[in-house]
Design a protein around this motif. Sequence first.
Motif, PDB file in Angstrom:
ATOM      1  N   GLN A  37       8.095  -1.011  14.788  1.00  0.00           N
ATOM      2  CA  GLN A  37       8.083  -1.982  13.701  1.00  0.00           C
ATOM      3  C   GLN A  37       6.649  -2.357  13.322  1.00  0.00           C
ATOM      4  O   GLN A  37       6.344  -2.554  12.144  1.00  0.00           O
ATOM      5  CB  GLN A  37       8.867  -3.248  14.090  1.00  0.00           C
ATOM      6  CG  GLN A  37      10.345  -3.004  14.287  1.00  0.00           C
ATOM      7  CD  GLN A  37      11.027  -2.482  13.044  1.00  0.00           C
ATOM      8  OE1 GLN A  37      10.752  -2.933  11.942  1.00  0.00           O
ATOM      9  NE2 GLN A  37      11.913  -1.523  13.228  1.00  0.00           N
ATOM     10  N   ALA A  38       5.773  -2.443  14.308  1.00  0.00           N
ATOM     11  CA  ALA A  38       4.365  -2.721  14.014  1.00  0.00           C
ATOM     12  C   ALA A  38       3.756  -1.593  13.194  1.00  0.00           C
ATOM     13  O   ALA A  38       2.967  -1.835  12.273  1.00  0.00           O
ATOM     14  CB  ALA A  38       3.586  -2.906  15.315  1.00  0.00           C
ATOM     15  N   THR A  39       4.155  -0.380  13.508  1.00  0.00           N
ATOM     16  CA  THR A  39       3.663   0.766  12.742  1.00  0.00           C
ATOM     17  C   THR A  39       4.133   0.699  11.296  1.00  0.00           C
ATOM     18  O   THR A  39       3.378   0.996  10.370  1.00  0.00           O
ATOM     19  CB  THR A  39       4.135   2.076  13.398  1.00  0.00           C
ATOM     20  OG1 THR A  39       3.736   2.073  14.767  1.00  0.00           O
ATOM     21  CG2 THR A  39       3.562   3.277  12.695  1.00  0.00           C
ATOM     22  N   PHE A  40       5.375   0.277  11.081  1.00  0.00           N
ATOM     23  CA  PHE A  40       5.903   0.170   9.726  1.00  0.00           C
ATOM     24  C   PHE A  40       5.164  -0.896   8.927  1.00  0.00           C
ATOM     25  O   PHE A  40       4.829  -0.686   7.757  1.00  0.00           O
ATOM     26  CB  PHE A  40       7.399  -0.146   9.744  1.00  0.00           C
ATOM     27  CG  PHE A  40       8.228   0.862  10.487  1.00  0.00           C
ATOM     28  CD1 PHE A  40       7.833   2.185  10.581  1.00  0.00           C
ATOM     29  CD2 PHE A  40       9.396   0.484  11.107  1.00  0.00           C
ATOM     30  CE1 PHE A  40       8.591   3.119  11.267  1.00  0.00           C
ATOM     31  CE2 PHE A  40      10.167   1.406  11.781  1.00  0.00           C
ATOM     32  CZ  PHE A  40       9.765   2.727  11.869  1.00  0.00           C
ATOM     33  N   VAL A  41       4.906  -2.034   9.549  1.00  0.00           N
ATOM     34  CA  VAL A  41       4.165  -3.095   8.858  1.00  0.00           C
ATOM     35  C   VAL A  41       2.752  -2.619   8.532  1.00  0.00           C
ATOM     36  O   VAL A  41       2.230  -2.883   7.442  1.00  0.00           O
ATOM     37  CB  VAL A  41       4.132  -4.389   9.708  1.00  0.00           C
ATOM     38  CG1 VAL A  41       3.223  -5.437   9.094  1.00  0.00           C
ATOM     39  CG2 VAL A  41       5.532  -4.941   9.879  1.00  0.00           C
ATOM     40  N   TYR A  42       2.148  -1.875   9.452  1.00  0.00           N
ATOM     41  CA  TYR A  42       0.809  -1.332   9.219  1.00  0.00           C
ATOM     42  C   TYR A  42       0.802  -0.363   8.041  1.00  0.00           C
ATOM     43  O   TYR A  42      -0.074  -0.424   7.172  1.00  0.00           O
ATOM     44  CB  TYR A  42       0.309  -0.642  10.491  1.00  0.00           C
ATOM     45  CG  TYR A  42      -1.006   0.058  10.324  1.00  0.00           C
ATOM     46  CD1 TYR A  42      -2.184  -0.656  10.195  1.00  0.00           C
ATOM     47  CD2 TYR A  42      -1.073   1.448  10.276  1.00  0.00           C
ATOM     48  CE1 TYR A  42      -3.395  -0.012  10.039  1.00  0.00           C
ATOM     49  CE2 TYR A  42      -2.276   2.099  10.117  1.00  0.00           C
ATOM     50  CZ  TYR A  42      -3.433   1.362  10.002  1.00  0.00           C
ATOM     51  OH  TYR A  42      -4.625   1.994   9.834  1.00  0.00           O
ATOM     52  N   LEU A  43       1.787   0.535   7.982  1.00  0.00           N
ATOM     53  CA  LEU A  43       1.847   1.495   6.883  1.00  0.00           C
ATOM     54  C   LEU A  43       2.056   0.805   5.535  1.00  0.00           C
ATOM     55  O   LEU A  43       1.441   1.177   4.535  1.00  0.00           O
ATOM     56  CB  LEU A  43       2.954   2.518   7.136  1.00  0.00           C
ATOM     57  CG  LEU A  43       2.664   3.548   8.218  1.00  0.00           C
ATOM     58  CD1 LEU A  43       3.907   4.392   8.481  1.00  0.00           C
ATOM     59  CD2 LEU A  43       1.498   4.420   7.837  1.00  0.00           C
ATOM     60  N   ILE A  44       2.926  -0.186   5.503  1.00  0.00           N
ATOM     61  CA  ILE A  44       3.151  -0.935   4.259  1.00  0.00           C
ATOM     62  C   ILE A  44       1.879  -1.669   3.847  1.00  0.00           C
ATOM     63  O   ILE A  44       1.520  -1.709   2.661  1.00  0.00           O
ATOM     64  CB  ILE A  44       4.329  -1.921   4.416  1.00  0.00           C
ATOM     65  CG1 ILE A  44       5.641  -1.160   4.506  1.00  0.00           C
ATOM     66  CG2 ILE A  44       4.386  -2.919   3.281  1.00  0.00           C
ATOM     67  CD1 ILE A  44       6.067  -0.484   3.221  1.00  0.00           C
ATOM     68  N   ALA A  45       1.172  -2.245   4.812  1.00  0.00           N
ATOM     69  CA  ALA A  45      -0.073  -2.948   4.491  1.00  0.00           C
ATOM     70  C   ALA A  45      -1.123  -1.993   3.935  1.00  0.00           C
ATOM     71  O   ALA A  45      -1.862  -2.343   3.010  1.00  0.00           O
ATOM     72  CB  ALA A  45      -0.605  -3.656   5.741  1.00  0.00           C
ATOM     73  N   MET A  46      -1.183  -0.784   4.469  1.00  0.00           N
ATOM     74  CA  MET A  46      -2.159   0.194   3.981  1.00  0.00           C
ATOM     75  C   MET A  46      -1.746   0.753   2.613  1.00  0.00           C
ATOM     76  O   MET A  46      -2.599   1.171   1.829  1.00  0.00           O
ATOM     77  CB  MET A  46      -2.311   1.357   4.967  1.00  0.00           C
ATOM     78  CG  MET A  46      -2.971   0.976   6.267  1.00  0.00           C
ATOM     79  SD  MET A  46      -4.628   0.315   6.051  1.00  0.00           S
ATOM     80  CE  MET A  46      -4.374  -1.410   6.311  1.00  0.00           C
ATOM     81  N   GLY A  47      -0.453   0.754   2.316  1.00  0.00           N
ATOM     82  CA  GLY A  47       0.017   1.244   1.022  1.00  0.00           C
ATOM     83  C   GLY A  47      -0.263   0.273  -0.111  1.00  0.00           C
ATOM     84  O   GLY A  47      -0.228   0.649  -1.274  1.00  0.00           O
ATOM     85  N   GLY A  48      -0.528  -0.956   0.214  1.00  0.00           N
ATOM     86  CA  GLY A  48      -0.856  -1.953  -0.804  1.00  0.00           C
ATOM     87  C   GLY A  48       0.275  -2.938  -1.000  1.00  0.00           C
ATOM     88  O   GLY A  48       1.402  -2.557  -1.290  1.00  0.00           O
ATOM     89  N   VAL A  49      -0.034  -4.194  -0.823  1.00  0.00           N
ATOM     90  CA  VAL A  49       0.929  -5.267  -1.037  1.00  0.00           C
ATOM     91  C   VAL A  49       0.364  -6.148  -2.136  1.00  0.00           C
ATOM     92  O   VAL A  49      -0.708  -6.729  -1.992  1.00  0.00           O
ATOM     93  CB  VAL A  49       1.157  -6.091   0.243  1.00  0.00           C
ATOM     94  CG1 VAL A  49       2.119  -7.225  -0.020  1.00  0.00           C
ATOM     95  CG2 VAL A  49       1.683  -5.200   1.357  1.00  0.00           C
ATOM     96  N   GLU A  50       1.073  -6.203  -3.251  1.00  0.00           N
ATOM     97  CA  GLU A  50       0.638  -7.029  -4.368  1.00  0.00           C
ATOM     98  C   GLU A  50       1.766  -7.964  -4.767  1.00  0.00           C
ATOM     99  O   GLU A  50       2.935  -7.620  -4.641  1.00  0.00           O
ATOM    100  CB  GLU A  50       0.259  -6.148  -5.572  1.00  0.00           C
ATOM    101  CG  GLU A  50      -0.902  -5.221  -5.313  1.00  0.00           C
ATOM    102  CD  GLU A  50      -1.207  -4.344  -6.514  1.00  0.00           C
ATOM    103  OE1 GLU A  50      -0.685  -4.620  -7.602  1.00  0.00           O
ATOM    104  OE2 GLU A  50      -1.958  -3.382  -6.341  1.00  0.00           O
ATOM    105  N   GLU A  51       1.388  -9.119  -5.247  1.00  0.00           N
ATOM    106  CA  GLU A  51       2.386 -10.069  -5.718  1.00  0.00           C
ATOM    107  C   GLU A  51       3.034  -9.520  -6.987  1.00  0.00           C
ATOM    108  O   GLU A  51       2.359  -9.030  -7.892  1.00  0.00           O
ATOM    109  CB  GLU A  51       1.723 -11.414  -6.001  1.00  0.00           C
ATOM    110  CG  GLU A  51       2.711 -12.495  -6.373  1.00  0.00           C
ATOM    111  CD  GLU A  51       2.038 -13.837  -6.548  1.00  0.00           C
ATOM    112  OE1 GLU A  51       2.602 -14.682  -7.244  1.00  0.00           O
ATOM    113  OE2 GLU A  51       0.942 -14.019  -5.988  1.00  0.00           O
ATOM    114  N   GLY A  52       4.350  -9.558  -7.029  1.00  0.00           N
ATOM    115  CA  GLY A  52       5.071  -8.992  -8.164  1.00  0.00           C
ATOM    116  C   GLY A  52       4.956  -9.837  -9.424  1.00  0.00           C
ATOM    117  O   GLY A  52       5.123 -11.046  -9.402  1.00  0.00           O
ATOM    118  N   THR A  53       4.617  -9.203 -10.533  1.00  0.00           N
ATOM    119  CA  THR A  53       4.581  -9.849 -11.837  1.00  0.00           C
ATOM    120  C   THR A  53       5.264  -8.924 -12.830  1.00  0.00           C
ATOM    121  O   THR A  53       5.577  -7.776 -12.526  1.00  0.00           O
ATOM    122  CB  THR A  53       3.133 -10.110 -12.299  1.00  0.00           C
ATOM    123  OG1 THR A  53       2.468  -8.860 -12.445  1.00  0.00           O
ATOM    124  CG2 THR A  53       2.378 -10.984 -11.316  1.00  0.00           C
ATOM    125  N   SER A  54       5.491  -9.403 -14.022  1.00  0.00           N
ATOM    126  CA  SER A  54       6.118  -8.556 -15.037  1.00  0.00           C
ATOM    127  C   SER A  54       5.181  -7.443 -15.495  1.00  0.00           C
ATOM    128  O   SER A  54       5.624  -6.444 -16.055  1.00  0.00           O
ATOM    129  CB  SER A  54       6.538  -9.404 -16.244  1.00  0.00           C
ATOM    130  OG  SER A  54       5.395 -10.002 -16.828  1.00  0.00           O
TER     131      SER A  54
END
Length: 114
Positions: A37-54
């Motif tokens: 699960q830590a690996t999954f969170v790491y991969l998502i963080a490296m893929g880019g997390v942005e606040e959703g807007t229109s």
Amino acid sequence: MSVVLAVVVGGLFAVGTFLLLRRDLIRVVLGIAAISQATFVYLIAMGGVEEGTSDLVPVLGHHGGEVPEVADPVVQALVLTAIVISFGTTALALVLSYRAYEENETMDVTEWMG
């Protein structure tokens, strides 16, 4: 946001490593699950997390205008697939742990040798 994700990843890796070093087989399996699960969170963080807007939804963009920049969907698809595989692997490991318990009458790995 990145500091929070770094703390979560570090915490999950620490808990997983701690559980992997236990003698109880169930805790070892849970440690492997925590590390995955830590690996999954790491991969998502490296893929880019942005606040959703229109502005991030290309379908809602103006026709013929520039396509907005979005997070990489390949990373999200990879992690989703890995979560499903990890769930199946963890279920198999728990079933095998139960079978080992039936054979040896203990979950302590160090007592299996004697």
